[in-house]
Design an enzyme around this catalytic site. Sequence first.
Site, PDB file in Angstrom:
ATOM      1  N   MET A  10       0.835  -1.214   0.000  1.00 58.76           N
ATOM      2  CA  MET A  10       0.000   0.000   0.000  1.00 58.76           C
ATOM      3  C   MET A  10       0.872   1.267   0.000  1.00 58.76           C
ATOM      4  O   MET A  10       0.901   1.997   0.970  1.00 58.76           O
ATOM      5  CB  MET A  10      -0.918  -0.026   1.238  1.00 58.76           C
ATOM      6  CG  MET A  10      -1.853  -1.220   1.240  1.00 58.76           C
ATOM      7  SD  MET A  10      -2.671  -1.495   2.833  1.00 58.76           S
ATOM      8  CE  MET A  10      -1.360  -2.309   3.776  1.00 58.76           C
ATOM      9  N   GLN A  52     -10.993   2.736   0.200  1.00 60.86           N
ATOM     10  CA  GLN A  52     -10.704   4.039   0.806  1.00 60.86           C
ATOM     11  C   GLN A  52     -11.606   5.121   0.218  1.00 60.86           C
ATOM     12  O   GLN A  52     -12.253   5.882   0.951  1.00 60.86           O
ATOM     13  CB  GLN A  52      -9.244   4.420   0.557  1.00 60.86           C
ATOM     14  CG  GLN A  52      -8.219   3.646   1.338  1.00 60.86           C
ATOM     15  CD  GLN A  52      -6.807   4.034   0.918  1.00 60.86           C
ATOM     16  OE1 GLN A  52      -6.587   4.535  -0.185  1.00 60.86           O
ATOM     17  NE2 GLN A  52      -5.836   3.793   1.789  1.00 60.86           N
ATOM     18  N   THR A  83       2.211   1.557   5.820  1.00 62.36           N
ATOM     19  CA  THR A  83       1.444   2.674   5.287  1.00 62.36           C
ATOM     20  C   THR A  83       1.024   3.544   6.458  1.00 62.36           C
ATOM     21  O   THR A  83       0.745   3.025   7.538  1.00 62.36           O
ATOM     22  CB  THR A  83       0.189   2.182   4.540  1.00 62.36           C
ATOM     23  OG1 THR A  83      -0.775   3.245   4.419  1.00 62.36           O
ATOM     24  CG2 THR A  83      -0.492   1.028   5.273  1.00 62.36           C
ATOM     25  N   ASN A  84       0.985   4.845   6.251  1.00 63.79           N
ATOM     26  CA  ASN A  84       0.451   5.736   7.284  1.00 63.79           C
ATOM     27  C   ASN A  84      -1.071   5.724   7.295  1.00 63.79           C
ATOM     28  O   ASN A  84      -1.698   5.590   8.342  1.00 63.79           O
ATOM     29  CB  ASN A  84       0.943   7.172   7.064  1.00 63.79           C
ATOM     30  CG  ASN A  84       2.373   7.397   7.500  1.00 63.79           C
ATOM     31  OD1 ASN A  84       2.636   7.709   8.652  1.00 63.79           O
ATOM     32  ND2 ASN A  84       3.299   7.250   6.564  1.00 63.79           N
ATOM     33  N   THR A  85      -1.673   5.873   6.128  1.00 62.67           N
ATOM     34  CA  THR A  85      -3.119   6.046   6.046  1.00 62.67           C
ATOM     35  C   THR A  85      -3.896   4.917   6.700  1.00 62.67           C
ATOM     36  O   THR A  85      -4.864   5.162   7.432  1.00 62.67           O
ATOM     37  CB  THR A  85      -3.556   6.178   4.570  1.00 62.67           C
ATOM     38  OG1 THR A  85      -2.979   7.359   4.015  1.00 62.67           O
ATOM     39  CG2 THR A  85      -5.073   6.253   4.446  1.00 62.67           C
ATOM     40  N   CYS A 198       3.377  10.024   4.426  1.00 64.23           N
ATOM     41  CA  CYS A 198       2.966   8.942   3.540  1.00 64.23           C
ATOM     42  C   CYS A 198       4.247   8.193   3.202  1.00 64.23           C
ATOM     43  O   CYS A 198       5.276   8.824   2.933  1.00 64.23           O
ATOM     44  CB  CYS A 198       2.294   9.483   2.289  1.00 64.23           C
ATOM     45  SG  CYS A 198       1.846   8.207   1.109  1.00 64.23           S
ATOM     46  N   GLU A 200       5.376   6.744   0.734  1.00 64.39           N
ATOM     47  CA  GLU A 200       5.990   6.958  -0.577  1.00 64.39           C
ATOM     48  C   GLU A 200       6.728   8.289  -0.702  1.00 64.39           C
ATOM     49  O   GLU A 200       7.512   8.481  -1.636  1.00 64.39           O
ATOM     50  CB  GLU A 200       4.927   6.895  -1.696  1.00 64.39           C
ATOM     51  CG  GLU A 200       4.418   5.512  -2.022  1.00 64.39           C
ATOM     52  CD  GLU A 200       3.348   5.049  -1.062  1.00 64.39           C
ATOM     53  OE1 GLU A 200       3.099   3.826  -1.006  1.00 64.39           O
ATOM     54  OE2 GLU A 200       2.768   5.889  -0.350  1.00 64.39           O
TER      55      GLU A 200
END
Length: 233
Positions: A10, A52, A83-85, A198, A200
Amino acid sequence: MKTIGLLGGMSWESTAIYYRLLNEGVRSRLGGLHSAKLALVSVDFAEIAELQHAGDWQGAARLLAGAARQLEAAGAQCLVLCTNTMHKLADEIGAATSIPLLHIADATGAAIRRAGVSRPALLATRFTMEQDFYRQRLAERFGIEAVVPDEAGRARVHAIIYDELCLGVVKPASKSVYMEEIARLRAEQGADGVIMGCTEITMLIGQPDFDIPVFDTTLIHAEAAIAFALGEA
């Protein structure tokens, strides 16, 4: 050495960075041919992104909880959600297993507090910038007031993540956009640090681009996992 369970995909772009950082970190500490003991379950990010944007967080929680159980069954001794989200669902995912989930916001908050930063700029997906699960945790547990771009800025930051970075696309123009947003947050809201919120974003910007502290959540999270695996935590 304990086995780290990576719940990734992710996107896979940042999961690959986690894999490299974990192995490099263990080798740097133990030397020789040492590498990290890892179990990895990598989901199809298209399925997660659809949930999401549809607001079906419970559907995403069920999917990721199942992946967490796979990791525990494979011998993982902790969970690292890459992943942060999706830490929005940390409680649900963590409850699906009997092994600890190493929360990315806790590792990041501790690093920010050690650096003496109190009002960092947060660049991340819209979900992370706009919802309470991340900023509130930083505030309540660490006394950190993260500040975010305005509506137009949040839209630009989010689009670069999903339309470019998650696809492995890194553009100088997009780096300029991120740096402009940070400059604006420094000037208008007194930002005294930068959270790359994030996983990425480490592909696009980093500490050499700024004269204030930068907190690379991917690196910080990986370091926390190494500390757990080697009994340093």
